[in-house]
Motif scaffolding. Sequence first.
Motif, PDB file in Angstrom:
ATOM      1  N   UNK A 138      -4.701   6.407  -3.608  1.00  0.00           N
ATOM      2  CA  UNK A 138      -3.297   6.101  -3.775  1.00  0.00           C
ATOM      3  C   UNK A 138      -3.167   5.100  -4.918  1.00  0.00           C
ATOM      4  N   UNK A 139      -2.809   3.858  -4.650  1.00  0.00           N
ATOM      5  CA  UNK A 139      -2.658   2.859  -5.709  1.00  0.00           C
ATOM      6  C   UNK A 139      -3.876   1.967  -5.745  1.00  0.00           C
ATOM      7  N   UNK A 140      -4.343   1.675  -6.956  1.00  0.00           N
ATOM      8  CA  UNK A 140      -5.616   0.970  -7.082  1.00  0.00           C
ATOM      9  C   UNK A 140      -5.562  -0.497  -6.684  1.00  0.00           C
ATOM     10  N   UNK A 141      -4.403  -1.145  -6.744  1.00  0.00           N
ATOM     11  CA  UNK A 141      -4.321  -2.568  -6.406  1.00  0.00           C
ATOM     12  C   UNK A 141      -3.776  -2.834  -5.015  1.00  0.00           C
ATOM     13  N   UNK A 142      -3.290  -1.814  -4.337  1.00  0.00           N
ATOM     14  CA  UNK A 142      -2.752  -1.977  -2.995  1.00  0.00           C
ATOM     15  C   UNK A 142      -3.895  -2.214  -2.007  1.00  0.00           C
ATOM     16  N   UNK A 143      -3.621  -2.973  -0.965  1.00  0.00           N
ATOM     17  CA  UNK A 143      -4.580  -3.183   0.109  1.00  0.00           C
ATOM     18  C   UNK A 143      -5.092  -1.816   0.565  1.00  0.00           C
TER      19      UNK A 143
ATOM     20  N   UNK B  24       3.333  -5.871   7.514  1.00  0.00           N
ATOM     21  CA  UNK B  24       4.421  -6.452   6.709  1.00  0.00           C
ATOM     22  C   UNK B  24       3.876  -7.297   5.571  1.00  0.00           C
ATOM     23  N   UNK B  25       2.864  -8.118   5.857  1.00  0.00           N
ATOM     24  CA  UNK B  25       2.272  -8.975   4.818  1.00  0.00           C
ATOM     25  C   UNK B  25       1.646  -8.121   3.716  1.00  0.00           C
ATOM     26  N   UNK B  26       0.934  -7.069   4.091  1.00  0.00           N
ATOM     27  CA  UNK B  26       0.317  -6.176   3.097  1.00  0.00           C
ATOM     28  C   UNK B  26       1.398  -5.457   2.292  1.00  0.00           C
TER      29      UNK B  26
ATOM     30  N   UNK C  79      -1.483  -5.204  13.488  1.00  0.00           N
ATOM     31  CA  UNK C  79      -0.219  -5.758  13.967  1.00  0.00           C
ATOM     32  C   UNK C  79       0.874  -5.485  12.942  1.00  0.00           C
ATOM     33  N   UNK C  80       2.106  -5.497  13.414  1.00  0.00           N
ATOM     34  CA  UNK C  80       3.227  -5.289  12.501  1.00  0.00           C
ATOM     35  C   UNK C  80       3.280  -6.401  11.454  1.00  0.00           C
TER      36      UNK C  80
END
Length: 143
Positions: A1-6, A116-118, A111-112
């Motif tokens: 998917x995206x290279x910098x996303x968690x 949310x933080x990610x 956890x939600x």
Amino acid sequence: MCKNMDSELSKIIEAFNAAQRKAVEVLETRFMCERPASQNDFIFRCVPAIREANYSAGGYRIRPHGIGMEIEGNGLSIDFDFGENGELNGFDAFRLHNFVGRNYISTSLATEAKIEAAMRRAIEIGEVIRGNDMGTVHYVQNT
């Protein structure tokens, strides 16, 4: 998917999007309602088709709600909203969290609050964007 996303968030979103595609396939093949062209199309055309099938067909049960649906059956459990123009790849932290729990997905984002933080980090770096549609739908930024 995206290279910098968690990477865990990316994995969850990919699984969620695959389940959304399967849910729409079920909507089309079991409930005889072609993919909605908009949120209103879902409400005014698909919801009556789901109701006519008594909310159940081919081992699947659909519960329509507003601009989206919850579907369960044959190993699939997902709740999502359609985008303004019928997009089916939108998500939010609440629904991703429910999807993880209902489908027993192993992840460090269990956890939600962690999801949310990610998502906030992914929004900050421009890899996730908020849609202009009703609700809280977000999308992966097309690059």
